[in-house]
Design a protein around this motif. Structure first.
Motif, short mmCIF file in Angstrom:
data_model
loop_
_atom_site.label_atom_id
_atom_site.label_comp_id
_atom_site.label_asym_id
_atom_site.label_seq_id
_atom_site.Cartn_x
_atom_site.Cartn_y
_atom_site.Cartn_z
N ARG A 165 6.01 -0.93 -1.95
CA ARG A 165 5.35 0.29 -2.38
C ARG A 165 4.34 0.66 -1.29
NH1 ARG A 165 5.11 0.75 -8.35
NH2 ARG A 165 3.25 1.98 -7.95
N PRO A 166 4.06 1.96 -1.14
CA PRO A 166 3.19 2.35 -0.01
C PRO A 166 1.81 1.72 -0.04
CG PRO A 166 3.63 4.21 -1.51
CD PRO A 166 4.56 3.11 -1.89
N GLU A 167 1.25 1.54 -1.26
CA GLU A 167 -0.12 1.01 -1.30
C GLU A 167 -0.22 -0.44 -0.83
OE1 GLU A 167 1.74 1.98 -3.82
OE2 GLU A 167 1.26 0.99 -5.72
N TRP A 168 0.93 -1.10 -0.69
CA TRP A 168 0.93 -2.49 -0.22
C TRP A 168 1.13 -2.60 1.29
CZ3 TRP A 168 0.09 -7.31 -2.36
CH2 TRP A 168 -0.08 -7.36 -3.74
N GLN A 169 1.45 -1.51 1.98
CA GLN A 169 1.82 -1.61 3.40
C GLN A 169 0.66 -1.30 4.32
OE1 GLN A 169 4.80 -2.84 3.62
NE2 GLN A 169 5.06 -2.56 1.41
N PRO A 170 0.51 -2.01 5.45
CA PRO A 170 1.17 -3.28 5.75
C PRO A 170 0.43 -4.43 5.08
CG PRO A 170 -0.29 -2.67 7.55
CD PRO A 170 -0.42 -1.59 6.52
N ILE A 171 1.02 -5.61 5.08
CA ILE A 171 0.37 -6.77 4.45
C ILE A 171 -0.08 -7.75 5.53
CG2 ILE A 171 0.58 -8.65 2.80
CD1 ILE A 171 2.84 -7.13 1.43
N TYR A 172 -1.38 -7.81 5.78
CA TYR A 172 -1.93 -8.86 6.64
C TYR A 172 -2.41 -10.01 5.75
CZ TYR A 172 -2.00 -5.10 10.08
OH TYR A 172 -1.64 -4.06 10.90
N ASN A 173 -3.12 -9.63 4.70
CA ASN A 173 -3.65 -10.64 3.77
C ASN A 173 -3.26 -10.20 2.36
OD1 ASN A 173 -5.18 -12.06 1.93
ND2 ASN A 173 -7.12 -11.82 3.02
N CYS A 219 -5.98 -2.88 -3.11
CA CYS A 219 -4.98 -1.80 -3.00
C CYS A 219 -4.04 -1.71 -4.20
CB CYS A 219 -4.13 -1.98 -1.75
SG CYS A 219 -5.07 -2.42 -0.30
N ALA A 220 -3.82 -2.81 -4.91
CA ALA A 220 -2.77 -2.84 -5.92
C ALA A 220 -3.32 -2.47 -7.29
CB ALA A 220 -2.12 -4.22 -5.97
N HIS A 221 -2.45 -2.48 -8.29
CA HIS A 221 -2.79 -2.18 -9.68
C HIS A 221 -1.70 -2.77 -10.55
CE1 HIS A 221 0.33 0.93 -9.32
NE2 HIS A 221 -0.16 1.07 -8.12
N GLY A 222 -1.94 -2.80 -11.84
CA GLY A 222 -0.97 -3.43 -12.74
C GLY A 222 0.41 -2.79 -12.71
N GLY A 223 0.47 -1.51 -12.35
CA GLY A 223 1.75 -0.82 -12.30
C GLY A 223 2.71 -1.42 -11.27
N CYS A 224 2.21 -2.30 -10.40
CA CYS A 224 3.08 -2.97 -9.43
C CYS A 224 3.88 -4.09 -10.09
CB CYS A 224 2.25 -3.56 -8.29
SG CYS A 224 1.28 -2.33 -7.38
N ALA A 225 3.51 -4.48 -11.31
CA ALA A 225 4.23 -5.58 -11.98
C ALA A 225 5.68 -5.18 -12.19
CB ALA A 225 3.57 -5.92 -13.31
N ASP A 226 6.56 -6.11 -11.85
CA ASP A 226 7.99 -5.82 -11.85
C ASP A 226 8.74 -6.74 -12.81
OD1 ASP A 226 10.51 -4.96 -9.96
OD2 ASP A 226 10.57 -7.11 -10.39
N THR A 227 8.32 -8.00 -12.83
CA THR A 227 8.97 -8.98 -13.69
C THR A 227 7.90 -9.90 -14.26
OG1 THR A 227 11.03 -8.87 -12.43
CG2 THR A 227 10.64 -10.89 -13.69
N VAL A 228 8.00 -10.18 -15.56
CA VAL A 228 7.00 -11.01 -16.23
C VAL A 228 7.71 -12.08 -17.06
CG1 VAL A 228 5.23 -11.00 -18.05
CG2 VAL A 228 5.23 -9.21 -16.32
N ILE A 229 7.29 -13.32 -16.85
CA ILE A 229 7.89 -14.46 -17.56
C ILE A 229 6.80 -15.17 -18.35
CG2 ILE A 229 9.11 -16.67 -17.26
CD1 ILE A 229 10.15 -15.54 -14.55
N VAL A 230 7.06 -15.45 -19.63
CA VAL A 230 6.12 -16.23 -20.44
C VAL A 230 6.88 -17.34 -21.16
CG1 VAL A 230 4.55 -16.19 -22.43
CG2 VAL A 230 4.51 -14.30 -20.81
N ASP A 231 6.36 -18.55 -21.01
CA ASP A 231 6.98 -19.71 -21.68
C ASP A 231 8.47 -19.84 -21.29
OD1 ASP A 231 5.93 -21.77 -23.22
OD2 ASP A 231 6.94 -21.07 -25.04
#
Ligand SMILES: [Zn+2]
Length: 465
Positions: free
Chosen positions: A391-399, A407-419
């Protein structure tokens, strides 16, 4: 349940003891536990039959914690904006909404709340209490999340900040008996995904007798107590006027402070009280979103840097749809870090890594769950959040940690696993029906706002045509 293998992750942020970040990482899950964490080339060949989640272009981290979430306030979103003062917000908005809800509203609110949390990458919440424990628990059963619930106990109808709704207070022993029954019935349900604690919602509306007995019950049941404390100026003043001391000094006097206590907001804690918090190993959950929105003074008057220096366990919470308004642990990290950089004129005072600890391992510690949760390590429960970095808000990634907080937010969540179970996969929530829920919420909110008499509270000052 088939084995699950997360592989090819650009980054696996373990938050283990060494705080390792693994490039091209993999996590293997068997049942509800993590059985391997390492480089994809080492881990993947050992699990040829696993259900594979390809995390190329993604970042995996421990399932996120949001340690202050009011499930029951979800349908009140927008009804407490621009409330004049702390007491008005509480007595004229939040509690008015809650006191006009029925069980159907509460179930819908809890489902919607947990849907928002899952979509933000959150796997575990702590709810400071409501009168709908059964409905909140039912939603946990359905959503697949992990959470802690509590039943509100109030035994005072009148405080020096305002009057409680009539259906909001009970005789001391009745309130305690009901809370204790709820803990006995609910704690450990859904294969241990649900915890049930005792609630101390607002100390100034609880008598000394109630608080003392609450402490004894929590000790007897071996569970914790969650509650608001030192929340804002008015509430702190009210405690001093009525009891001659602030919340923390009062809780110490009543023998309640201890490692099983999770206190929320804590923006107006004074230095002496802070030493008690450290001494008793009390856990703290801050809600920067709520204080930014409602001018609680928790950043200007807050002592988070000092808490961290003293080694106090600090986690973060979104509060509610009526307080912080959005439920997003990642955005909370930015608001906390940025808030203190600004208030203390020091851009190094809280590092982004510390904020990520607050929504992972410290969240787990706050809920007395760090033996099983909070980091990606062999033997821990398989609660994992995977964020899409394409996603643009993540580019580029140095750290990646700096990007996550700044830069990020919860809307970047793509996959969630519980238990070990996949609740959201490639952006699709698998456990709740989103479309139906939005329709139901719309209908219920339209009725609730009328019953609560709050139509004007949400009115736009621009003409709505
Ligand atoms: Zn709260």
């Amino acid at each position: 349940m088939p084995d699950v293998l997360v592989k090819n992750a650009d980054y696996v942020v373990t938050v283990d003891r060494d705080r390792r970040i693994i490039r091209d990482g993999a996590i293997a899950i068997s049942g509800n536990k993590i059985v391997a964490v390492g480089k994809t080339q080492e881990v993947a060949p050992r699990y040829p039959n696993a259900d594979v989640i390809d995390a190329r272009g993604k970042l995996a981290l421990p399932g996120l914690f949001d340690t202050h979430i009011h499930n029951a306030q979800q349908l009140g979103r927008g009804l407490a904006d621009e409330a004049i003062s702390g007491p008005e917000r509480l007595f004229k908005r939040l509690w008015v909404v809650e006191s006009h809800m029925d069980a159907g509203d509460a179930l819908c609110a809890a489902r919607l709340c947990q849907l928002e949390l899952i979509r933000a990458g959150t796997t575990c919440f702590a709810d400071p209490g409501n009168y709908f424990a059964a409905e909140t628990a039912q939603a946990v059963g359905e959503s697949g999340m992990r959470g802690m619930i509590a039943r509100t106990v109030f035994d005072m109808g009148q405080t020096n900040m305002g009057s409680l709704p009539k259906n909001f207070f009970e005789p001391t022993d009745t309130a305690l008996g009901r809370a204790d029954d709820m803990v006995a019935e609910m704690n450990g349900r859904f294969d241990g995904r649900l915890k049930a604690w005792f609630s101390m919602r607002v100390p100034v509306a609880c008598s000394d007798d109630l608080l003392r007995k609450l402490g004894a019950l929590a000790a007897m049941r071996g569970v914790g107590i969650i509650g608001h404390a030192c929340e804002n100026r008015d509430e702190t003043t009210a405690s001093h006027l009525k009891y001659g001391m602030g919340d923390i000094a009062r809780l110490e006097k009543l023998g309640l402070l201890g490692p099983n206590m999770l206190l929320l907001h804590m923006g107006w804690v004074d230095p002496k009280e802070l030493m008690l918090v450290q001494k008793r190993d009390v856990k703290v959950s801050l809600s920067p979103g709520a204080t930014f929105h409602h001018a609680m003074g928790n950043i200007n008057h807050g002592k988070t840097p000092e808490m961290l220096e003293l080694g106090v366990t600090v986690s973060l919470g979104s509060d509610s749809a009526m307080s912080g308004n959005f439920l997003d642990a990642i955005r909370q990290t930015f608001l906390l870090v940025g808030g203190f950089h600004e208030a203390r004129l020091d851009p190094k005072i809280i590092r982004p890594e510390v904020a990520v600890e607050m929504i992972t391992i410290n969240g787990a510690r706050s809920m007395l769950w760090d033996d099983e949760l909070g980091s990606l390590e062999v033997g821990k429960k398989a609660d994992i959040s995977i964020l899409n970095t394409q996603r643009p808000e993540w580019q580029p990634i140095y750290n990646p940690i700096a990007n996550l907080v700044y830069c990020a937010h919860g809307g970047c969540a793509d996959t969630v696993i519980v238990d070990g179970k996949i609740l959201m996969r490639d952006g699709k929530v698998l456990t709740l029906n989103e479309t139906d829920l939005y329709e139901e919420a719309k209908d219920r909110a339209a009725s609730l706002v009328k019953r609560a008499g709050l139509e004007q509270a949400a009115a736009s000052i621009w003409p709505l045509q």
